[in-house]
Design a protein around this motif. Sequence first.
Motif, PDB file in Angstrom:
ATOM      1  N   ASN A 154       0.840  -1.189   0.000  1.00  0.00           N
ATOM      2  CA  ASN A 154       0.000   0.000   0.000  1.00  0.00           C
ATOM      3  C   ASN A 154       0.879   1.245   0.000  1.00  0.00           C
ATOM      4  OD1 ASN A 154      -1.848   2.178   0.715  1.00  0.00           O
ATOM      5  ND2 ASN A 154      -3.293   0.551   1.278  1.00  0.00           N
ATOM      6  N   PHE A 155       0.710   2.065  -1.045  1.00  0.00           N
ATOM      7  CA  PHE A 155       1.342   3.395  -1.080  1.00  0.00           C
ATOM      8  C   PHE A 155       0.359   4.347  -0.407  1.00  0.00           C
ATOM      9  CE2 PHE A 155       4.193   3.036  -5.164  1.00  0.00           C
ATOM     10  CZ  PHE A 155       4.997   2.129  -4.524  1.00  0.00           C
ATOM     11  N   HIS A 156       0.623   4.668   0.851  1.00  0.00           N
ATOM     12  CA  HIS A 156      -0.336   5.402   1.671  1.00  0.00           C
ATOM     13  C   HIS A 156       0.164   6.814   1.969  1.00  0.00           C
ATOM     14  CE1 HIS A 156      -2.021   6.140   5.938  1.00  0.00           C
ATOM     15  NE2 HIS A 156      -3.009   6.346   5.090  1.00  0.00           N
ATOM     16  N   THR A 157      -0.559   7.792   1.540  1.00  0.00           N
ATOM     17  CA  THR A 157      -0.322   9.199   1.896  1.00  0.00           C
ATOM     18  C   THR A 157       0.913   9.795   1.214  1.00  0.00           C
ATOM     19  OG1 THR A 157      -1.373   8.869   4.061  1.00  0.00           O
ATOM     20  CG2 THR A 157      -0.014  10.839   3.800  1.00  0.00           C
ATOM     21  N   GLY A 158       0.711  10.405   0.083  1.00  0.00           N
ATOM     22  CA  GLY A 158       1.774  11.210  -0.509  1.00  0.00           C
ATOM     23  C   GLY A 158       2.987  10.434  -0.960  1.00  0.00           C
ATOM     24  N   VAL A 159       2.771   9.277  -1.526  1.00  0.00           N
ATOM     25  CA  VAL A 159       3.880   8.528  -2.122  1.00  0.00           C
ATOM     26  C   VAL A 159       3.974   8.956  -3.590  1.00  0.00           C
ATOM     27  CG1 VAL A 159       4.783   6.250  -2.709  1.00  0.00           C
ATOM     28  CG2 VAL A 159       3.546   6.597  -0.544  1.00  0.00           C
ATOM     29  N   THR A 160       5.150   9.373  -4.007  1.00  0.00           N
ATOM     30  CA  THR A 160       5.285   9.919  -5.362  1.00  0.00           C
ATOM     31  C   THR A 160       6.488   9.303  -6.079  1.00  0.00           C
ATOM     32  OG1 THR A 160       6.654  11.759  -4.595  1.00  0.00           O
ATOM     33  CG2 THR A 160       4.279  12.129  -4.661  1.00  0.00           C
ATOM     34  N   ASP A 161       6.412   9.319  -7.402  1.00  0.00           N
ATOM     35  CA  ASP A 161       7.518   8.910  -8.279  1.00  0.00           C
ATOM     36  C   ASP A 161       8.077   7.543  -7.886  1.00  0.00           C
ATOM     37  OD1 ASP A 161       7.662  11.417  -9.856  1.00  0.00           O
ATOM     38  OD2 ASP A 161       8.147  12.267  -7.898  1.00  0.00           O
ATOM     39  N   SER A 162       7.199   6.621  -7.583  1.00  0.00           N
ATOM     40  CA  SER A 162       7.617   5.308  -7.099  1.00  0.00           C
ATOM     41  C   SER A 162       7.025   4.203  -7.960  1.00  0.00           C
ATOM     42  CB  SER A 162       7.190   5.130  -5.636  1.00  0.00           C
ATOM     43  OG  SER A 162       7.884   6.056  -4.825  1.00  0.00           O
ATOM     44  N   VAL A 163       7.645   3.036  -7.902  1.00  0.00           N
ATOM     45  CA  VAL A 163       7.301   1.941  -8.812  1.00  0.00           C
ATOM     46  C   VAL A 163       7.209   0.625  -8.053  1.00  0.00           C
ATOM     47  CG1 VAL A 163       8.116   0.591 -10.799  1.00  0.00           C
ATOM     48  CG2 VAL A 163       8.520   3.058 -10.738  1.00  0.00           C
ATOM     49  N   VAL A 164       6.204  -0.170  -8.381  1.00  0.00           N
ATOM     50  CA  VAL A 164       6.188  -1.590  -8.014  1.00  0.00           C
ATOM     51  C   VAL A 164       6.161  -2.374  -9.313  1.00  0.00           C
ATOM     52  CG1 VAL A 164       4.947  -3.478  -6.890  1.00  0.00           C
ATOM     53  CG2 VAL A 164       4.944  -1.181  -5.858  1.00  0.00           C
ATOM     54  N   ALA A 165       7.175  -3.199  -9.532  1.00  0.00           N
ATOM     55  CA  ALA A 165       7.258  -3.927 -10.796  1.00  0.00           C
ATOM     56  C   ALA A 165       7.673  -5.376 -10.562  1.00  0.00           C
ATOM     57  CB  ALA A 165       8.262  -3.252 -11.731  1.00  0.00           C
ATOM     58  N   ASN A 166       7.193  -6.229 -11.447  1.00  0.00           N
ATOM     59  CA  ASN A 166       7.607  -7.628 -11.473  1.00  0.00           C
ATOM     60  C   ASN A 166       7.496  -8.286 -10.093  1.00  0.00           C
ATOM     61  OD1 ASN A 166       8.426  -9.609 -13.380  1.00  0.00           O
ATOM     62  ND2 ASN A 166      10.393  -9.732 -12.337  1.00  0.00           N
ATOM     63  N   THR A 167       6.474  -7.945  -9.392  1.00  0.00           N
ATOM     64  CA  THR A 167       6.257  -8.483  -8.048  1.00  0.00           C
ATOM     65  C   THR A 167       5.021  -9.377  -8.058  1.00  0.00           C
ATOM     66  OG1 THR A 167       7.466  -6.775  -6.876  1.00  0.00           O
ATOM     67  CG2 THR A 167       5.588  -7.737  -5.711  1.00  0.00           C
ATOM     68  N   PHE A 168       5.115 -10.489  -7.336  1.00  0.00           N
ATOM     69  CA  PHE A 168       4.085 -11.528  -7.337  1.00  0.00           C
ATOM     70  C   PHE A 168       3.384 -11.521  -5.984  1.00  0.00           C
ATOM     71  CE2 PHE A 168       2.565 -15.796  -6.584  1.00  0.00           C
ATOM     72  CZ  PHE A 168       2.044 -16.199  -7.804  1.00  0.00           C
ATOM     73  N   VAL A 169       2.082 -11.392  -5.998  1.00  0.00           N
ATOM     74  CA  VAL A 169       1.319 -11.264  -4.750  1.00  0.00           C
ATOM     75  C   VAL A 169       0.188 -12.291  -4.760  1.00  0.00           C
ATOM     76  CG1 VAL A 169       0.052  -9.696  -3.250  1.00  0.00           C
ATOM     77  CG2 VAL A 169       1.805  -8.777  -4.788  1.00  0.00           C
ATOM     78  N   ARG A 170       0.130 -13.137  -3.731  1.00  0.00           N
ATOM     79  CA  ARG A 170      -0.915 -14.163  -3.692  1.00  0.00           C
ATOM     80  C   ARG A 170      -1.492 -14.256  -2.270  1.00  0.00           C
ATOM     81  NH1 ARG A 170       1.045 -19.343  -6.623  1.00  0.00           N
ATOM     82  NH2 ARG A 170       2.404 -19.585  -4.813  1.00  0.00           N
ATOM     83  N   ASN A 171      -2.814 -14.398  -2.216  1.00  0.00           N
ATOM     84  CA  ASN A 171      -3.494 -14.630  -0.940  1.00  0.00           C
ATOM     85  C   ASN A 171      -3.307 -13.483   0.052  1.00  0.00           C
ATOM     86  OD1 ASN A 171      -5.150 -16.132   0.797  1.00  0.00           O
ATOM     87  ND2 ASN A 171      -3.384 -17.051   1.820  1.00  0.00           N
ATOM     88  N   THR A 172      -3.698 -12.304  -0.357  1.00  0.00           N
ATOM     89  CA  THR A 172      -3.773 -11.196   0.591  1.00  0.00           C
ATOM     90  C   THR A 172      -5.168 -11.175   1.195  1.00  0.00           C
ATOM     91  OG1 THR A 172      -4.350  -9.736  -1.258  1.00  0.00           O
ATOM     92  CG2 THR A 172      -2.054  -9.767  -0.540  1.00  0.00           C
ATOM     93  N   GLY A 173      -5.273 -10.571   2.388  1.00  0.00           N
ATOM     94  CA  GLY A 173      -6.565 -10.439   3.058  1.00  0.00           C
ATOM     95  C   GLY A 173      -7.208  -9.093   2.808  1.00  0.00           C
ATOM     96  N   ASP A 174      -6.623  -8.325   1.911  1.00  0.00           N
ATOM     97  CA  ASP A 174      -7.166  -7.023   1.525  1.00  0.00           C
ATOM     98  C   ASP A 174      -6.525  -6.693   0.178  1.00  0.00           C
ATOM     99  OD1 ASP A 174      -8.301  -4.391   1.597  1.00  0.00           O
ATOM    100  OD2 ASP A 174      -8.258  -4.444   3.785  1.00  0.00           O
ATOM    101  N   ASP A 175      -6.634  -5.434  -0.268  1.00  0.00           N
ATOM    102  CA  ASP A 175      -6.095  -5.086  -1.592  1.00  0.00           C
ATOM    103  C   ASP A 175      -4.670  -5.620  -1.776  1.00  0.00           C
ATOM    104  OD1 ASP A 175      -8.407  -3.588  -2.214  1.00  0.00           O
ATOM    105  OD2 ASP A 175      -7.554  -1.803  -1.270  1.00  0.00           O
TER     106      ASP A 175
END
Length: 667
Positions: free
Chosen positions: A406-427
């Motif tokens: 979660n990019f929470h509150t004023g996160v800028t110029d940032s990247v999430v790439a090539n990341t694998f996410v499985r079985n979260t309990g929220d977004d």
Amino acid sequence: MCRTSRFVLCLTVSYALPLYAVSVTHTASVTRAALDPSLVADRGANAHFVEQEAENAVTDGTIIGPDRTAYTLPAEASGRAAVQLLPGQYVEFTLPKAANAITVRYSIPDSPTGGGTTAPLNVSVKGRSLVTMTLTSQYSWLYNQYPFSNDPNADLLFPDQYITECACVPSATTPPPIITKPFRPNHFYDEQRLPLGHTYRAGDKIRLTAPASSNAAWTVIDLLDSEQVGSPHRDESAVNVQLFGADPTGQRDSADAFDKAIAFAKLWHREVYLPPGTYQVNRHIVVDNVTIEGAGNWCTIVKGHQVTLSTPLPDGSVHTGVGFYGKYAADGGSSNVHLSGFAIEGDVRERIDSDQVNGIGGALSNSTIEGLYIHHTKVGMWLDGPMSNLRVHNNIIVDQIADGINFHTGVTDSVVANTFVRNTGDDALAMWSDKIEDANNTFDHNTVQTPVLANGIALYGGTDNTISSNLVADPIREGSGLQVGSRFGAQPFTGSLWITNNTTVRSGPFELNWNIGLGAIWIFALEGSINADIQVVGNSFLDNTYNAIMLVSDFPVKDLYTITNVHFKDDRVDGTGTSAVSARVAGSASFENVDARNVGAVGVNNCGSFHFTPAGSEFTLVDLGSNDGGGTTGPWLAPWELPNTITCDDRPPVVPPPPPSPWATPE
Ligand SMILES: [Ca+2]
């Protein structure tokens, strides 16, 4: 056993990848998000492992599913199907490539009073018993209303809240409704990694057997990932945490040793190295202006117990646990932090929103996070800005109590790439412009599977952000594949939002509170109008349970807020249980070269804002041409529907579409 074999793996000199690594036998059935990989080429993360669904493997057990009904085992399985083994039964996979390590995604029952249990799973390779894994349900099985309970026998947590099961407020209803227990069981699955201690060849068979003596009444296997883990990364020039007392056997607490090594490394402008091993850390390691590198996320494991605090921390936490945290923005934030090549194994078994028990946290500007494996924390990475220029690449985040990132509150110029996410309990991946907008960020080429609550990728406000080339599969309830929402007090959407070249599959689920179907992309004006420039281009929405596209407000605010300035172009819709577009809001959207097929209901389900006047719906579709294809009720965007014919139907019959198939070159 596991640790021993891990060291075997981590001390193994890397094999040159044998030629047979590329040979694939016809029985191997490699899929990505339970799809033929050719259907999702260049979408999602390029993971090191290959994925095989248990329901495609050889078994004497029982295939469960496909079923997309929330609170059921198949719904939370990848591909909405899995294999259930009774004691003595097996499922057998054929390795598609050489591999020295596997990951098993599974479910076993909870204990009768909650809290989980353990059960054995025998792993044999080439007919020889290799190891017995100890499966656990200690990190799965939650119940009841948000934020959930571990107690299957609990009464309603909030009897004064409306629930859809009785369509009533239980405490205000006479006679009180009968609530079936366990109430709303969910979060059934967990996964476990296993080094095999040896490299096996393509074609070798891996059999998972629930022993005849198993205490578990059943063992569900969802899938198997297999991979060839390379030799451990070494760095002789970096500051070795073991020289400061860190214990690679995991017996003694190593947190203070980490702090000392970090302080020394900063003093001498060197990096910190975490050699292969398991290090016990039961609190945050605060990082600023430092590089910490492990030997690889299979080899270096930083693992902690959850700790109950006698007094709450200033940040509100009543527990702490393992995590790497930047300084909070209020304390100046951190910068120039580089974390790579290790695993963070948490111990979070319940959802407490005020707890900072995340894998990565705080504010991390001008920083990189690469090659981590984050497991059993609350949120994999919860970044509290303001902060800028964080690069998150090549990570695996699984089995989280809440969000993935979660990019929470004023996160800028940032990247999430090539990341694998499985079985979260929220977004799984979210940008939440809480108080200050998130801007100029990109989520690119990530894979998201089976978020058990909320969305695959969610945008709550912000400006000039990009969601590109991601693969999102199997969202289950109270969310969808991609959400653009004015919610949670977020700042408005401004500037542009680019949603380009993503693929969703088995999305557009049923919304239990509204009792209607969602869209794979769900644009939701709940707390304000959405009028930023939103470009939805080049996406594929596959096998949608209900709709592909939904634009909606909430009934109490339907005359307050609108959605305008949304532009769909070059998108493909292959299979909808109901419509291609569902509009339940005032406003408009344009469509150009949006092609659809296997559409199960009328192409456009247009309710507008529910006034049903002779002037037609309050929602207008602008046809910019080349919107082809449709279903049994005709072209999806037929002239008679334009620009705003009322076609409102809350619950059209669902026509399950055929599986997605190759789509010829764009028309
Ligand atoms: Ca499966």
